[in-house]
Design a protein around this motif. Structure first.
Motif, short mmCIF file in Angstrom:
data_model
loop_
_atom_site.label_atom_id
_atom_site.label_comp_id
_atom_site.label_asym_id
_atom_site.label_seq_id
_atom_site.Cartn_x
_atom_site.Cartn_y
_atom_site.Cartn_z
N ARG A 2 29.52 -11.52 -36.21
CA ARG A 2 30.00 -12.78 -36.15
C ARG A 2 29.31 -13.91 -36.93
N ARG A 3 28.11 -13.59 -37.22
CA ARG A 3 27.08 -14.42 -37.97
C ARG A 3 27.71 -14.38 -39.46
N TRP A 4 27.99 -13.14 -39.99
CA TRP A 4 28.91 -13.15 -41.43
C TRP A 4 30.24 -14.05 -41.32
N ILE A 10 32.31 -20.88 -43.68
CA ILE A 10 31.74 -22.11 -44.31
C ILE A 10 31.48 -22.23 -45.69
N LEU A 11 31.36 -20.98 -46.33
CA LEU A 11 31.59 -20.77 -47.81
C LEU A 11 32.87 -21.04 -48.37
N THR A 118 37.93 -19.94 -34.36
CA THR A 118 38.61 -20.00 -32.95
C THR A 118 38.83 -18.59 -32.29
N THR A 119 39.40 -17.83 -33.24
CA THR A 119 39.82 -16.48 -32.62
C THR A 119 38.63 -15.48 -32.61
N SER A 120 37.63 -15.56 -33.30
CA SER A 120 36.29 -14.73 -33.36
C SER A 120 35.34 -15.24 -32.40
N THR A 132 29.08 -26.20 -36.03
CA THR A 132 28.25 -26.12 -37.46
C THR A 132 29.46 -25.98 -38.37
N TRP A 133 30.55 -25.46 -38.37
CA TRP A 133 31.44 -25.58 -39.41
C TRP A 133 32.05 -26.96 -39.88
#
Length: 447
Positions: A2-4, A10-11, A118-120, A132-133
């Motif tokens: 999930r961090r990825w 964000i990228l 939102t889904t993840s 964060t986003w």
């Protein structure tokens, strides 16, 4: 994993938000290379904002139909290809066209990025991920001029588009490797609102064309017809959205008071923010004699302050309510920007510009996170993606219209920005921000 996922979203979205402002510092070099006056410079910015703002909700609908992960991947890849087209554009006309294509790709990518988050994620992790986003989205917007100025100092203006290619490749790789495929198995197939998309784009395009061309053509027949036709198309768009079965703009959300008020305030605040960035970097280069890198570096304090304060403003507004933040933040930002109406051509940065930018950045930091948090909270978890898409569309359309509209006040009938035109523009921008603060003070209700 999930961090990825968070890194990838964000990228991807950062490419879209950076390209809204990174081009501002490149406008004088673009003009020197490809020609064109102030109107052409406005179109280089507004063609991107036009397609992005008018189609971002269609992009959300496509994500519902084709799958959010799939649409995110397609959007990121398309953005990279469109960036290459912008980088190799041989004429100012083709650059404007390719910027419009870049905006279409951004309209596919942006809503999918938040939908994937939102889904993840779930529970408190979802709120933290969205926060964060949102913070990085705001930072990406204001860091654009600094990044663009630095890159142009290394090569030519074309590098600001080429640099998107490795970012797009990394984003696509993360999507293919780490984003779960089950996000492409949608539960409900929502039809695309093609009529709404055409009416929205025609309405905004007509209004913006008239506003940009009016200083050059005056109140000519084509200008008046463009403004009137655009207004009619946009009114028809709103009427259509009330009657179609699957609207791209779900007007039912505006029945919530805070949602409606926040979006009206978003229009004023983000309109002012976009016009501020556009005209300040032009002034610093064309009047103040700054290089592209110096012009970008001049706005760097805004990025630093937002980076450190935005998350705290969002947390405090959730604890004490958003009303004070959404009232005081834009007011402080607006008064600071209005002070730029006295900025001389021979600028003493630390005396004339830095204190006002500091006040502006603090005010902006108090505003951005509470705006997004209020929109999502008022809509509820089930409509978080739609609410974010609407708010993003409002912000992009606000920037589109503000740059064109403020350009009328700032043009003074010339092809280049003058000191007087800049002063007028800053007064208008300051007024927009203060209006946003007044709307928040009167209209927002704390939970």
């Amino acid at each position: 994993m999930r961090r990825w996922i968070l890194v990838g979203t964000i990228l991807g979205s950062s490419m879209v938000f950076i390209d809204m402002t990174v081009v501002n510092v490149a406008l004088p070099p673009i003009q020197a290379d490809l020609g064109g006056g102030l109107a052409a410079q406005q179109w280089v910015v507004d063609s991107y904002l036009l397609t992005l703002g008018s189609l971002i909700l269609v992009g959300g609908s496509l994500g519902d139909i084709l799958g959010q992960t799939r649409m995110f991947t397609i959007g990121a890849a398309s953005f990279g290809v469109a960036s290459v087209l912008c980088a190799v554009a041989p004429t100012i006309t083709l650059l404007i066209v390719f910027r419009g294509i870049q905006g279409i790709a951004g309209a596919l990518l942006t809503p999918a990025s938040l939908a994937v988050i939102t889904t993840s994620f779930s529970g408190p992790e979802r709120g933290a991920a969205i926060g964060t986003w949102t913070a990085w989205s705001g930072i990406s917007t204001v860091v654009g001029p600094l990044l663009g100025g630095w890159l142009i100092g290394l090569a030519t203006w074309r590098i600001i588009f080429f640099i998107n290619v490795p970012v797009a490749v990394a984003t696509v790789a993360i999507a293919l490797l780490f984003m779960p495929r089950h996000l492409d198995e949608t539960r409900e197939r929502v039809p695309i609102d093609y009529v709404g998309a055409v009416l929205c784009a025609a309405g905004l395009g007509g209004i913006v064309f008239g506003l940009i061309e009016q200083p050059r053509q005056g109140w000519s027949g084509p200008v008046v017809a463009s403004l009137v036709g655009g207004a009619i198309c946009f009114a028809a768009f709103v009427l259509w959205e009330t009657r179609t079965r699957a609207p791209m703009l779900p007007l039912r959300l505006f029945a919530h008071r805070n949602f409606s008020v926040t979006n009206v305030e978003t229009f004023a605040v983000y309109g002012g923010l976009s016009a501020w960035g556009f005209f300040l970097v032009l002034f610093l280069q064309q009047v103040g004699g700054y290089s592209p890198f110096q012009a970008g570096l001049a706005t760097f304090p805004v990025t630093v302050v937002m980076f450190f304060l935005s998350r705290y403003a969002g947390r405090l507004s959730a604890t004490y309510g958003p009303r004070a933040f959404m009232a005081c933040g834009p007011l402080l930002a607006g008064l600071s920007i209005a002070g730029l109406a006295r900025l001389p051509a021979d600028i003493e940065y630390w005396i004339d510009l830095f204190p006002l930018l500091l006040g502006f950045s603090v005010g902006l930091s108090l505003t951005v996170a509470p705006l997004t948090t209020t929109v999502l909270a008022e809509a509820g978890p089930a409509d978080a993606g739609i609410a974010s898409g609407v708010n993003n569309a409002v912000a992009r359309v606000a920037g589109l219209i503000a740059i064109a509209g403020v350009g009328i006040a700032a043009s003074s009938g010339t092809e280049k920005l003058t000191e007087h035109g800049f002063h007028v523009a800053m007064l208008v921008v300051g007024g927009l921000l203060c209006l946003g603060g007044a709307i928040g003070a009167v209209g927002i209700r704390n939970p």
